[in-house]
Design a protein around this motif. Structure first.
Motif, PDB file in Angstrom:
ATOM      1  N   TYR A  53       0.832  -1.207   0.000  1.00 30.98           N
ATOM      2  CA  TYR A  53       0.000   0.000   0.000  1.00 30.98           C
ATOM      3  C   TYR A  53       0.866   1.255   0.000  1.00 30.98           C
ATOM      4  N   ALA A  54       1.911   1.251   0.826  1.00 30.52           N
ATOM      5  CA  ALA A  54       2.772   2.436   0.942  1.00 30.52           C
ATOM      6  C   ALA A  54       3.579   2.672  -0.332  1.00 30.52           C
ATOM      7  N   ASN A  55       3.916   1.594  -1.042  1.00 32.49           N
ATOM      8  CA  ASN A  55       4.750   1.724  -2.239  1.00 32.49           C
ATOM      9  C   ASN A  55       3.947   1.933  -3.519  1.00 32.49           C
ATOM     10  N   ALA A  56       2.627   1.842  -3.437  1.00 32.09           N
ATOM     11  CA  ALA A  56       1.792   1.760  -4.636  1.00 32.09           C
ATOM     12  C   ALA A  56       2.031   2.901  -5.625  1.00 32.09           C
ATOM     13  N   LYS A  57       2.149   4.132  -5.138  1.00 29.49           N
ATOM     14  CA  LYS A  57       2.288   5.291  -6.029  1.00 29.49           C
ATOM     15  C   LYS A  57       3.680   5.903  -5.994  1.00 29.49           C
ATOM     16  N   ARG A  58       4.613   5.226  -5.334  1.00 30.31           N
ATOM     17  CA  ARG A  58       5.960   5.791  -5.216  1.00 30.31           C
ATOM     18  C   ARG A  58       6.797   5.465  -6.459  1.00 30.31           C
ATOM     19  N   ALA A  59       7.340   6.509  -7.074  1.00 31.14           N
ATOM     20  CA  ALA A  59       8.288   6.305  -8.163  1.00 31.14           C
ATOM     21  C   ALA A  59       9.684   6.025  -7.615  1.00 31.14           C
TER      22      ALA A  59
ATOM     23  N   ALA B 178       8.380  -2.055  -8.594  1.00 29.09           N
ATOM     24  CA  ALA B 178       7.997  -3.276  -7.892  1.00 29.09           C
ATOM     25  C   ALA B 178       8.584  -3.308  -6.487  1.00 29.09           C
ATOM     26  N   THR B 179       7.853  -3.931  -5.568  1.00 27.57           N
ATOM     27  CA  THR B 179       8.321  -4.190  -4.212  1.00 27.57           C
ATOM     28  C   THR B 179       8.937  -5.576  -4.172  1.00 27.57           C
ATOM     29  N   PHE B 180      10.107  -5.691  -3.557  1.00 28.32           N
ATOM     30  CA  PHE B 180      10.819  -6.965  -3.519  1.00 28.32           C
ATOM     31  C   PHE B 180      10.707  -7.599  -2.135  1.00 28.32           C
ATOM     32  N   ILE B 181      10.524  -8.928  -2.135  1.00 21.32           N
ATOM     33  CA  ILE B 181      10.628  -9.717  -0.905  1.00 21.32           C
ATOM     34  C   ILE B 181      11.827 -10.644  -1.076  1.00 21.32           C
ATOM     35  N   TYR B 182      12.749 -10.559  -0.141  1.00 24.59           N
ATOM     36  CA  TYR B 182      13.969 -11.374  -0.175  1.00 24.59           C
ATOM     37  C   TYR B 182      13.864 -12.438   0.908  1.00 24.59           C
ATOM     38  N   CYS B 183      14.102 -13.699   0.537  1.00 24.45           N
ATOM     39  CA  CYS B 183      13.874 -14.806   1.459  1.00 24.45           C
ATOM     40  C   CYS B 183      15.077 -15.737   1.497  1.00 24.45           C
ATOM     41  N   GLY B 184      15.479 -16.132   2.701  1.00 25.03           N
ATOM     42  CA  GLY B 184      16.557 -17.103   2.822  1.00 25.03           C
ATOM     43  C   GLY B 184      17.165 -17.072   4.206  1.00 25.03           C
ATOM     44  N   ARG B 185      17.972 -18.071   4.509  1.00 28.18           N
ATOM     45  CA  ARG B 185      18.667 -18.119   5.790  1.00 28.18           C
ATOM     46  C   ARG B 185      19.628 -16.944   5.899  1.00 28.18           C
ATOM     47  N   SER B 186      19.591 -16.257   7.044  1.00 29.56           N
ATOM     48  CA  SER B 186      20.487 -15.108   7.304  1.00 29.56           C
ATOM     49  C   SER B 186      20.426 -14.091   6.174  1.00 29.56           C
ATOM     50  N   SER B 187      19.255 -13.938   5.559  1.00 30.67           N
ATOM     51  CA  SER B 187      19.152 -13.053   4.401  1.00 30.67           C
ATOM     52  C   SER B 187      19.339 -11.586   4.764  1.00 30.67           C
ATOM     53  N   ARG B 188      19.002 -11.232   5.993  1.00 30.62           N
ATOM     54  CA  ARG B 188      19.160  -9.820   6.372  1.00 30.62           C
ATOM     55  C   ARG B 188      20.615  -9.377   6.286  1.00 30.62           C
TER      56      ARG B 188
END
Length: 337
Positions: A81-87, A211-221
């Motif tokens: 929602y927050a990213n919807a209109k952000r360039a 696009a909004t990205f979701i990053y997934c994995g062990r120790s991904s942060r």
């Protein structure tokens, strides 16, 4: 078409549905895995074949919508929602945790739920590609990863890419309203040039498509955050060194009171979905301590224990999961041969 080439459609062995292409992903979005009704199944006492729909359902069942899943879904939804209109100025979401704690399943569930909400709100549209789901591509010759090829394969653009594949990918993502990109297996990236090259490409895609990205994995942060936060400004004393990405952390269910309560709630959801003729509501919940000990609190082991026990209950015609039946399941056992 298959009938014309191969003759009448034949029964095929069950196989996983891979979601590395848009048609396969879309099939997973449209398909709703619901427990079969016993009234529609083979009568009790009937010999069960590996192709029986009830048997196949209990082989993997479906993701249980726990409070943790609901929380994760809301976090991602708020970010979209927050990213919807952000360039510019977007932030994504990180999912991390130990192995076998349900990270990939959680991310896929979030992506499918997002696409279903769009279908319900705006109607189904074959020209819309709201979600792209990828795994970190393997290294090719020269040690580089073909990120453009991974995006192109999902979008079906492998034969249509021009001299600038990235530009073609961004064009399609913009015009097909892609708003969510799921990247699984982040732990495969190596510190140094590998991770830097990956995020140079992914940041460009995000900047060009919104696009909004979701990053997934062990120790991904520890891999994602240094690439996406300010690394030039010196930190103040006692300042939190981490960036602004929300981080969803999965874990095994511990043996303290909170962990046991959470584990019991998950088992309760599995209990609701069991379709065994002699199963009584709550049977599985009574076995929660045994399941917790056998699975060590890991979701993968819990799922395997319950699914294998359900299938064995069908094959043996017991049609009920008991402690004795669980003892016969080999998950986590050492077997002398």
């Amino acid at each position: 078409m298959r009938d014309l080439v191969d003759g009448p459609d034949r029964l095929q062995p069950p196989v996983p549905v891979w979601c590395d292409t848009r048609p396969n992903w879309r099939a997973g979005v449209v398909r709703r895995t619901e427990p079969p009704e016993l009234a529609d199944c083979a009568p009790v006492g009937t010999d069960i074949s590996p192709d029986d729909p009830r048997f196949l359902f209990h082989g993997s069942m479906r993701l249980v919508r726990t409070p943790a899943v609901i929380t994760a879904e809301l976090v991602v939804q708020k970010q979209l929602y927050a990213n919807a209109k952000r360039a510019s100025g977007r932030i994504g979401v990180i999912i991390e945790g130990p192995a076998n704690t349900g990270k990939s399943e959680l991310m896929a569930y979030i992506g499918r739920s997002h696409e279903r909400r769009l279908d319900n709100r705006y109607g189904e549209n074959d020209d819309r590609i709201p979600v792209i789901a990828l795994s970190v591509p393997a290294k090719g010759r020269g040690g580089s990863r073909n990120w453009a090829g991974a995006f192109a394969r999902f979008l079906g653009l492998e034969r249509e890419l021009g001299s600038d594949p990235t530009d073609s990918i961004c064009y399609v993502m913009r015009h097909c309203h892609t708003r969510l990109v799921l990247i699984d297996g982040i732990e495969r990236l190596e510190h140094g040039a590998d991770v830097q090259q990956a995020f140079t490409f992914l940041e460009h895609i995000s900047d060009e498509t919104g696009a909004t990205f979701i990053y997934c994995g062990r120790s991904s942060r520890s891999l994602v955050d240094p690439m996406l936060r300010d690394r030039q400004t010196p930190l103040e004393q006692n300042e939190d060194p981490w960036g602004d990405h929300p981080v969803l952390v999965t874990s095994r269910f511990g043996y303290d009171k909170t962990g046991k309560d959470r584990f019991r709630r998950v088992v309760k959801e599995f209990d609701k979905d069991l379709r065994l003729y002699h199963h009584q509501p709550g049977d599985l919940i009574k076995l929660s301590p045994v399941l917790h000990m056998r699975s060590k609190g890991y979701l993968r082991a819990l799922s395997q224990l319950i699914c294998q026990a359900a299938q064995q209950a069908m094959l043996s015609k017991e049609e009920r999961i008991t402690e004795e039946l669980l003892e016969s399941i080999t998950v986590g056992r050492v077997i002398g041969i």
